[in-house]
Enzyme design. Sequence first.
Site, PDB file in Angstrom:
ATOM      1  CG  HIS A   1       0.097   6.293  -0.777  1.00 56.55           C
ATOM      2  ND1 HIS A   1      -0.937   6.875  -1.470  1.00 56.55           N
ATOM      3  CD2 HIS A   1      -0.472   5.570   0.229  1.00 56.55           C
ATOM      4  CE1 HIS A   1      -2.087   6.519  -0.914  1.00 56.55           C
ATOM      5  NE2 HIS A   1      -1.832   5.726   0.109  1.00 56.55           N
TER       6      HIS A   1
ATOM      7  CG  HIS B   1      -1.846   1.150   1.294  1.00 60.02           C
ATOM      8  ND1 HIS B   1      -3.118   1.126   0.770  1.00 60.02           N
ATOM      9  CD2 HIS B   1      -1.684   2.398   1.819  1.00 60.02           C
ATOM     10  CE1 HIS B   1      -3.699   2.295   0.972  1.00 60.02           C
ATOM     11  NE2 HIS B   1      -2.854   3.085   1.608  1.00 60.02           N
ATOM     12  CD  GLU B   2       1.460   3.543   3.649  1.00 61.09           C
ATOM     13  OE1 GLU B   2       1.631   4.601   2.999  1.00 61.09           O
ATOM     14  OE2 GLU B   2       0.438   3.330   4.321  1.00 61.09           O
TER      15      GLU B   2
END
Length: 434
Positions: free
Chosen positions: A23, A19-20
């Site tokens: 980003h 997920h990170e």
Amino acid sequence: MLFTILMFLVVLGILVLVHELGHFSAAKSLGVRVDQFSIGFWPKLFGIKWGETEYMVSLIPWGGYVKIAGQEEPEGDEPEHYELCSRSKLQRLYVFVAGPFANLILAALLFPLIYMLGISVSAYIDQPARVGWVEKGSPAATAGIRSGDRIVEVMGTPTPTWEDALTEIGSRPQQHISIVVERDGQRRTVNLTVAEERRYGAGVIGVGMPIPPVIANVMHGRPAERAGLEAGDLVLSINGVKVSDWMQLRDAVRGSDGKPLVMQVKRGEKLLNLTVVPKFSEELNSFAIGIGAPPSPTKMMRYSFGESVYRGERKLLSTMGLTFEVLWRLVTGQASIKSLGGPIMIARVAGQYARAGATPLLQLIAFLSVQLFILNLLPIPVLDGGHVLFLGIEAATKRPVSMKFKETATRIGFAVLIGFMLLVSYNDILKLLR
């Protein structure tokens, strides 16, 4: 316990890392500086500075974050070229949704991989949902469903296989539903209230796939051993009544009130009549004779690359649809929040799936990746969907959202998120104590 905790951290670590990274990669692709990349939340345990970014691991494992320069638009000074707020609304949207979509991509890759590696499924899972047994006193029994009935529809959704039927019923704990069953070539509709399975909160109605009445094991010193029953015996009848499945055998023993039961069993080529006297079991809170049920038959299914991609993406879409459906039921009050699980349940499931092998663990990661994709896009400040919401307000009003409003909304969103986490953790504890 240690293994369960370790697997929980591994599963959560993979989900958060992906997920990170979404980003992080999106920000870097736009030339935006990333100050921190953390697995877990405050306080920091350890970290390393590499280039302009500090990579670290923090104490609270339930999530993570990337600190992007200029994530909030300044209200005075002009933004620097390396800050996110200097980019267009579309570019900022790209950075905000990149994390959830990274989870979606992970699930889209894992589901086909799982089908290629092979999955162990019930031998009946892709067969018509023909009821093998009905538990006494269950919602199905009360509604009049019988052994031999075929479940063809649940709440208007066709259920050609056991997998379809179990999915539809399992997603509706404590709900009033209608089920269409086929019996002797005729269809009839029954209405019932779905019960909730204690351990994980899934919906159950008290029916199952056929289980042959074969004795898997005989416990030492129990009535079955004294009567001469042996592992491998096939029970044909009890007191002259034909036995066709294991649940029928179990119910006959439990309902015996301790009276002798004459069992006709097949052992090899021999037919034997043996008399067994059930004894009351404090542990089971019912009469028992000390025999074990056979394991449910399973089969390993492996598919070609093309078939795996097709089945994997179908599974992805059905998982997304089921998640949206559950969310809608929660919002409209059709489902209870008590059915939701939190970190404790995820830890338990992670440990169990890891013990079952790599493929079940990958299934869990893929399933949770879909949940993260959808939940993170909810328009709640503090989640990625909250940033998207602020961008939408900014686009609609033609001016930036004030920092004071963002801070207040974020505090409220954070409080809601913490409250939700405490609630689902409380649900987990209650399920453990049952």
